[in-house]
Design an enzyme around this catalytic site. Structure first.
Site, mmCIF file in Angstrom:
data_model
loop_
_atom_site.group_PDB
_atom_site.id
_atom_site.type_symbol
_atom_site.label_atom_id
_atom_site.label_comp_id
_atom_site.label_asym_id
_atom_site.label_seq_id
_atom_site.Cartn_x
_atom_site.Cartn_y
_atom_site.Cartn_z
ATOM 1 N N LYS A 39 -15.764 27.528 -13.588
ATOM 2 C CA LYS A 39 -16.887 27.306 -12.669
ATOM 3 C C LYS A 39 -17.800 26.202 -13.201
ATOM 4 C CE LYS A 39 -16.498 32.019 -10.912
ATOM 5 N NZ LYS A 39 -17.019 33.396 -10.852
ATOM 6 N N GLN A 49 -21.212 37.021 -13.847
ATOM 7 C CA GLN A 49 -19.764 37.260 -13.772
ATOM 8 C C GLN A 49 -19.469 38.753 -13.903
ATOM 9 O OE1 GLN A 49 -17.514 34.858 -13.045
ATOM 10 N NE2 GLN A 49 -15.890 36.370 -13.020
ATOM 11 N N ASP A 57 -23.018 34.175 -5.035
ATOM 12 C CA ASP A 57 -21.838 35.045 -4.920
ATOM 13 C C ASP A 57 -21.902 35.905 -3.651
ATOM 14 O OD1 ASP A 57 -19.910 34.782 -6.934
ATOM 15 O OD2 ASP A 57 -21.162 35.838 -8.407
HETATM 16 N N1 GUN Z 1 -15.384 38.754 -10.667
HETATM 17 C C1 GUN Z 1 -14.301 38.631 -9.863
HETATM 18 N N2 GUN Z 1 -14.566 37.782 -8.860
HETATM 19 C C2 GUN Z 1 -15.821 37.363 -9.030
HETATM 20 C C3 GUN Z 1 -16.659 36.464 -8.307
HETATM 21 O O1 GUN Z 1 -16.300 35.878 -7.279
HETATM 22 N N3 GUN Z 1 -17.896 36.284 -8.821
HETATM 23 C C4 GUN Z 1 -18.323 36.930 -9.927
HETATM 24 N N4 GUN Z 1 -19.572 36.707 -10.331
HETATM 25 N N5 GUN Z 1 -17.587 37.760 -10.614
HETATM 26 C C5 GUN Z 1 -16.342 37.974 -10.156
#
Ligand code: GUN
Length: 314
Positions: free
Chosen positions: A60, A104, A127
């Site tokens: 990311k 995350q 998110d």
């Molecule tokens: N864990 C699995 N998928 C995601 C996501 O799209 N965002 C975040 N923050 N954690 C995740």
């Protein structure tokens, strides 16, 4: 000698679609900078030492660099408490320089996920896990849309796969993927079925689907008899395979390359869909890796850009 041409599903290339989306975002970021002097900024919070999460966060941050978005990576130890993480989130909410906040998941087990998710300013919730954003989406009035579901819609659109009037089946009902993708498909006038662990006659149900979305977290769970011939199959799963015989069964024409990967680094990745089965039966399918995961990151960039614009009334 007659050689029968065997059918193989068309691969829906996540890399190409993600590259397109990121270059569109990069153009808009440049315009935002030159016309308004604004550089969007993402704060990514990683708690603990889950290896997969560290890879996702790194990807990311790298994507931010590619599109010209500024980023901060906050690394917290595995013993961080809910209160400690909460104060980090509150500080990011108050920091006017920060447009997007990403925590995350999964978080270490001592942390109460919902306390953290609900503390994130909905205006910075790139998110889209906050109940405000989830609720707006469920009402058919989306503001931020979760990245993986948004990426799936982009992939379908960019490959000209008709959603309206299609039978769409979602296997899995998670907050992150299953429920929101079902809402998005419904909003685009698909006839949507959501399946889960208690669904009866699952293969019979999934076999009605023109668009089948697998988001359950079980390696190669969706077999050939789950798939309607010619269907579009979207695989959201990411599972490690360490067993060579299993890899041979899953990957057919790709098996040798996958087995070499296991021998070299100890594992290869498979989704929730059995890839060799899907190749035989589906019309189109996403690969793992190289499918939906890349779209997730691209859509995070799009959401962060969107946050930067909305927060300034642009
Ligand atoms: N864990 C699995 N998928 C995601 C996501 O799209 N965002 C975040 N923050 N954690 C995740």
């Amino acid at each position: 000698m007659i050689v029968k041409e065997t059918h193989r599903a068309e691969i829906l290339d996540g890399r190409a679609a993600a590259a397109e989306i990121k270059s569109e975002v990069a153009v808009e970021v440049t315009v935002l900078k030159s016309e308004y002097g604004v550089t969007p900024r993402l704060a990514a919070v990683l708690v603990g030492d889950d290896a997969a999460s560290a890879v996702y966060v790194r990807n990311k941050i790298r994507a931010c660099e590619e599109v010209g978005i500024a980023s901060d990576q906050l690394l917290l130890t595995a013993t961080t408490t809910t209160d400690e993480l909460l104060s980090v989130v509150v500080a990011l909410n108050q920091n006017d320089e920060v447009d997007g906040i990403l925590v995350q998941l999964p978080l270490p087990k001592q942390i109460d996920d919902s306390v953290i998710i609900e503390a994130i300013d909905p205006a910075k919730d790139v998110d889209a896990f906050h109940p405000t954003n989830a609720g707006l989406l469920a009402m058919g009035r989306p503001r931020f849309v979760p990245c993986t579901p948004a990426g799936i819609i982009e992939l379908l659109n960019r490959n000209k796969i008709e959603i309206a009037a299609a039978n769409a089946c979602v296997v899995g009902r998670s907050q992150i993927v299953g429920r929101p993708i079902a809402s998005l498909l419904l909003q685009r006038n698909a006839t949507v079925t959501i399946c889960h662990s208690q669904t009866r006659h699952l293969p019979h149900v999934t076999r009605q689907a023109d668009i089948l979305i697998a988001a359950i977290g079980r390696p190669a769970f969706i077999r050939g008899d789950f798939i309607k011939p010619g269907a579009t199959v979207i695989d959201v799963g990411v599972n490690k395979v360490t067993d060579i015989d299993r890899a041979r069964n899953y990957f057919a024409h790709e098996a040798e390359r996958r087995i070499q990967a296991i021998e070299k680094r100890g594992y290869t990745l498979v989704g929730d869909v059995h890839p060799a089965d899907a190749d035989r039966i589906a019309g189109k399918r996403t690969p793992v890796p190289g499918g939906v995961g890349l779209l997730t990151v691209a859509m995070l960039m799009k959401n962060t850009l969107q946050a930067a614009k909305w927060r300034r009334g642009l």
